[in-house]
Design a protein around this motif. Structure first.
Motif, PDB file in Angstrom:
ATOM      1  N   UNK A 207       0.761  -1.163   0.148  1.00 57.58           N
ATOM      2  CA  UNK A 207      -0.036   0.166  -0.001  1.00 57.58           C
ATOM      3  C   UNK A 207       0.832   1.266  -0.016  1.00 57.58           C
ATOM      4  N   UNK A 208       1.978   1.336   0.552  1.00 60.27           N
ATOM      5  CA  UNK A 208       2.893   2.310   0.875  1.00 60.27           C
ATOM      6  C   UNK A 208       3.559   2.511  -0.582  1.00 60.27           C
ATOM      7  N   UNK A 209       4.052   1.196  -1.258  1.00 62.49           N
ATOM      8  CA  UNK A 209       4.608   1.166  -2.274  1.00 62.49           C
ATOM      9  C   UNK A 209       3.969   1.680  -3.386  1.00 62.49           C
ATOM     10  N   UNK A 210       2.510   1.619  -3.356  1.00 60.68           N
ATOM     11  CA  UNK A 210       1.840   2.240  -4.537  1.00 60.68           C
ATOM     12  C   UNK A 210       1.538   3.718  -4.232  1.00 60.68           C
ATOM     13  N   UNK A 211       1.734   4.232  -3.082  1.00 63.12           N
ATOM     14  CA  UNK A 211       1.471   5.713  -3.151  1.00 63.12           C
ATOM     15  C   UNK A 211       2.992   6.085  -3.254  1.00 63.12           C
ATOM     16  N   UNK A 212       4.039   5.768  -2.945  1.00 62.40           N
ATOM     17  CA  UNK A 212       5.121   6.265  -3.283  1.00 62.40           C
ATOM     18  C   UNK A 212       5.350   5.974  -5.087  1.00 62.40           C
ATOM     19  N   UNK A 213       4.807   5.083  -5.560  1.00 60.60           N
ATOM     20  CA  UNK A 213       4.886   4.942  -6.960  1.00 60.60           C
ATOM     21  C   UNK A 213       4.124   6.227  -7.539  1.00 60.60           C
ATOM     22  N   UNK A 214       2.926   6.479  -7.074  1.00 58.84           N
ATOM     23  CA  UNK A 214       2.161   7.534  -7.512  1.00 58.84           C
ATOM     24  C   UNK A 214       2.736   8.752  -7.499  1.00 58.84           C
ATOM     25  N   UNK A 215       3.428   9.023  -6.381  1.00 63.57           N
ATOM     26  CA  UNK A 215       4.352  10.174  -6.200  1.00 63.57           C
ATOM     27  C   UNK A 215       5.414  10.518  -7.128  1.00 63.57           C
ATOM     28  N   UNK A 216       6.141   9.346  -7.361  1.00 67.25           N
ATOM     29  CA  UNK A 216       7.281   9.237  -8.099  1.00 67.25           C
ATOM     30  C   UNK A 216       7.143   9.601  -9.572  1.00 67.25           C
ATOM     31  N   UNK A 217       5.839   8.929 -10.049  1.00 67.04           N
ATOM     32  CA  UNK A 217       5.440   9.142 -11.464  1.00 67.04           C
ATOM     33  C   UNK A 217       5.088  10.900 -11.505  1.00 67.04           C
ATOM     34  N   UNK A 218       4.688  11.571 -10.759  1.00 59.97           N
ATOM     35  CA  UNK A 218       4.364  13.034 -10.936  1.00 59.97           C
ATOM     36  C   UNK A 218       5.512  13.717 -11.096  1.00 59.97           C
ATOM     37  N   UNK A 219       7.003  13.434 -10.938  1.00 57.32           N
ATOM     38  CA  UNK A 219       8.032  14.105 -10.940  1.00 57.32           C
ATOM     39  C   UNK A 219       8.684  14.215 -12.243  1.00 57.32           C
ATOM     40  N   UNK A 220       9.367  15.307 -12.423  1.00 54.62           N
ATOM     41  CA  UNK A 220      10.244  15.408 -13.814  1.00 54.62           C
ATOM     42  C   UNK A 220      11.363  14.510 -13.497  1.00 54.62           C
ATOM     43  N   UNK A 221      12.077  14.287 -14.935  1.00 53.09           N
ATOM     44  CA  UNK A 221      13.362  13.494 -14.675  1.00 53.09           C
ATOM     45  C   UNK A 221      14.321  13.996 -13.837  1.00 53.09           C
ATOM     46  N   UNK A 222      14.589  15.395 -13.891  1.00 54.71           N
ATOM     47  CA  UNK A 222      15.681  15.873 -13.017  1.00 54.71           C
ATOM     48  C   UNK A 222      15.272  15.732 -11.294  1.00 54.71           C
ATOM     49  N   UNK A 223      13.897  15.906 -11.180  1.00 47.85           N
ATOM     50  CA  UNK A 223      13.411  15.502  -9.663  1.00 47.85           C
ATOM     51  C   UNK A 223      13.659  13.942  -9.241  1.00 47.85           C
ATOM     52  N   UNK A 224      13.439  13.366 -10.247  1.00 47.47           N
ATOM     53  CA  UNK A 224      13.449  11.900  -9.988  1.00 47.47           C
ATOM     54  C   UNK A 224      14.847  11.388  -9.677  1.00 47.47           C
ATOM     55  N   UNK A 225      16.031  12.000 -10.317  1.00 47.46           N
ATOM     56  CA  UNK A 225      17.494  11.967 -10.118  1.00 47.46           C
ATOM     57  C   UNK A 225      17.663  12.318  -8.647  1.00 47.46           C
ATOM     58  N   UNK A 226      16.971  13.514  -8.343  1.00 48.73           N
ATOM     59  CA  UNK A 226      17.271  14.074  -6.945  1.00 48.73           C
ATOM     60  C   UNK A 226      16.676  12.890  -5.894  1.00 48.73           C
ATOM     61  N   UNK A 227      15.629  12.339  -6.292  1.00 47.13           N
ATOM     62  CA  UNK A 227      14.944  11.486  -5.253  1.00 47.13           C
ATOM     63  C   UNK A 227      15.871  10.450  -5.137  1.00 47.13           C
ATOM     64  N   UNK A 228      16.313   9.744  -6.022  1.00 49.09           N
ATOM     65  CA  UNK A 228      17.315   8.722  -6.278  1.00 49.09           C
ATOM     66  C   UNK A 228      18.292   8.954  -5.400  1.00 49.09           C
TER      67      UNK A 228
END
Length: 498
Positions: A207-228
């Protein structure tokens, strides 16, 4: 009479090509081993030690995929009969569709002991057994054909499994660590590294993984790199930080805490795998948690792949967007200068993905036909093979399929690109109990081949077997060629003894 009919059916059916750590697991295995009749072990079960690398041919002779003597020489006649019976049974829709109901009904009518005897052919066809010794024997026998085991966990969880809390996560962590050790201890083809599957959903609530998935999907490529980068820093206790951060990922305080709480578990698995020299293959699981898995896999790669390709992620060819997702993650790996490994599978959750999409009213993420899945799978494999060709030190791929046509294409492209099959950056994988006519010739020719091999008690394996039967019905229907080869080998042996 049954086996005679099966053999005749297979003969008359023309082949159809179709596109450091815990002792918990050891104790559990010993506790449950009494429930299953022990498999007869070979007289010499001592660790055979390190084997020399097999000589590699310029390209495998594909005619060997039809050589039943080569494929089944390591199996007893009894094992051949069992394989033929099981593969034939698994091609019957009525049996597969109602497998879990039948298993539960059988347990109610006959009791656990009789049920275990009834399903033992299926159990031993697809499972290594329920003890350290049985796993050792299985791994040793496979090694004679140049094939390694890929230890597979039995955890099956999904969104809505409310019982998944920290206590169970810690139990799953102990089991996963023991599986890593099991893989290392049963590696009989050194210096070829051992491999082990890891399920993120065993360590973090879906359930938490699904909400993390949804939040990560909304990010730009640059922000995804920052999250990683942020998640990797939060995962690694050696990184100096005052307060752990997940970067621009927008989560509730509760989900943020759950995500951060799971990172030490993941980090411990990575550390044990590093010490044990075991490659971790992160399972793909469901589409609605897949982006979370990709994020955590990339974070693990940032920590543990600095020297060797220790962490590989999984990409599923039956999903329409897999090619784009893989390219996206390759781009992130390039930006962060990560060593990147990928296991390419067709996928094992097709029916559940489609039924969920229909129930919730969103587009079906699965390819419309099996032929489209095969084409997509081959394209994804080609993308990774070319990525390996362009960066042989930092890229690796496992071509994980029982499909002979896809194996032929991958091997042909591998040699066209001038890649060395013994280098270890291109390996092959099949399911234990199937596709011996592919695995054995590849292993004998010196290619690196792994068999995905579960281990556990019958009670643990029942849900796993039922799920695999339902989700891989197309694979079982396409096993006509394997049944035909099994029949030929049986007939050949019977004639030689008459």
């Amino acid at each position: 009479m049954l086996f005679r009919n099966i053999i005749l059916h297979s003969r008359t059916t023309s082949p159809r090509p179709v596109p450091g750590c815990s002792k918990y697991m050891t104790g559990m295995i010993r506790r449950y081993s009494q429930h299953i009749p022990a498999r007869k072990c070979e007289a010499n079960t001592a660790h055979p030690g390190t084997q020399k690398s097999l000589p590699i041919t310029p390209a495998i002779n594909f005619k060997n995929f039809s050589n039943h003597h080569l494929a089944f020489q390591h199996k007893t006649t009894k094992e051949l009969l069992r394989s033929l019976f099981v593969l034939y049974s698994c091609s019957i829709d009525t049996l597969v569709n109602n497998s879990f109901k039948l298993l539960r009904m059988g347990e109610w009518l006959m009791g656990p002991r009789l049920l275990r005897l009834l399903i033992s052919p299926f159990y031993y066809q697809f499972c290594a057994g329920n003890s350290d010794q049985e796993m050792m024997v299985t791994a040793h026998n496979l090694s004679k054909s140049g094939v390694s085991i890929l230890v597979c966990p039995l955890v099956e969880s999904d969104v809505g499994d409310q019982q998944l809390r920290s206590e169970l996560f810690n139990t799953n962590l102990k089991e996963t660590l023991d599986l890593v050790h099991m893989a290392a201890q049963n590696n009989y083809l050194k210096p070829i590294p051992a491999m082990c599957h890891v399920k993120i959903s065993a360590l973090l609530s879906p359930d938490v993984m699904m909400r993390v998935h949804d939040a990560y999907e909304l990010l730009s490529f640059k922000d995804r790199i920052s999250v990683v980068m942020a998640v990797a820093d939060a995962m690694d206790p050696n990184t100096s930080k005052s307060t752990p951060s997940i970067g621009p990922l927008a989560l509730s305080p509760e989900d943020t805490k759950d995500l951060l709480d799971c990172l030490p578990r993941i980090y411990e698995i990575g550390c044990v795998a590093t010490e044990s020299k075991v490659i971790l293959l992160i399972d793909g699981e469901y589409t609605y948690v897949k982006t979370t898995i990709n994020l955590l896999s990339l974070a693990m790669m940032r920590i543990f792949n600095s020297e060797k390709l220790l962490v590989w992620n999984t990409y599923q060819g039956y999903l329409k967007n897999t090619l784009n997702v893989l390219q996206h993650d390759l781009d992130i790996a390039t930006e962060l200068k990560l060593k990147f490994g990928a296991k390419i599978v067709r996928g094992a959750y097709l029916e559940m993905e489609r039924s969920r999409a229909q129930r919730l009213g969103y587009p079906d993420p699965v390819n419309d036909t099996y032929q489209l899945t095969c084409a997509n799978y081959d394209n994804v494999v080609e993308l990774m093979l070319r990525a390996v060709h362009n960066n042989q030190e930092d890229r690796a791929v496992m071509v994980a399929t029982n499909n002979e046509a896809s194996i032929r294409k991958a091997v042909s492209l591998l040699h066209e690109l001038g890649l060395d099959p013994q280098k270890g950056n291109v390996v092959f994988g099949q399911v234990y109990g199937m596709a011996e006519n592919i695995s054995v010739p590849l292993g004998k020719a010196g290619y690196r081949v792994y068999k995905s091999t579960p281990s556990g008690s019958v009670l643990e394996v029942l849900p796993y077997l039922s799920r695999r039967l339902n989700e891989n019905r197309t694979v079982f229907k396409g096993a006509r060629r394997e049944r035909q080869l099994l029949s030929r080998e049986l007939i050949s042996r019977l004639r030689s003894t008459s």
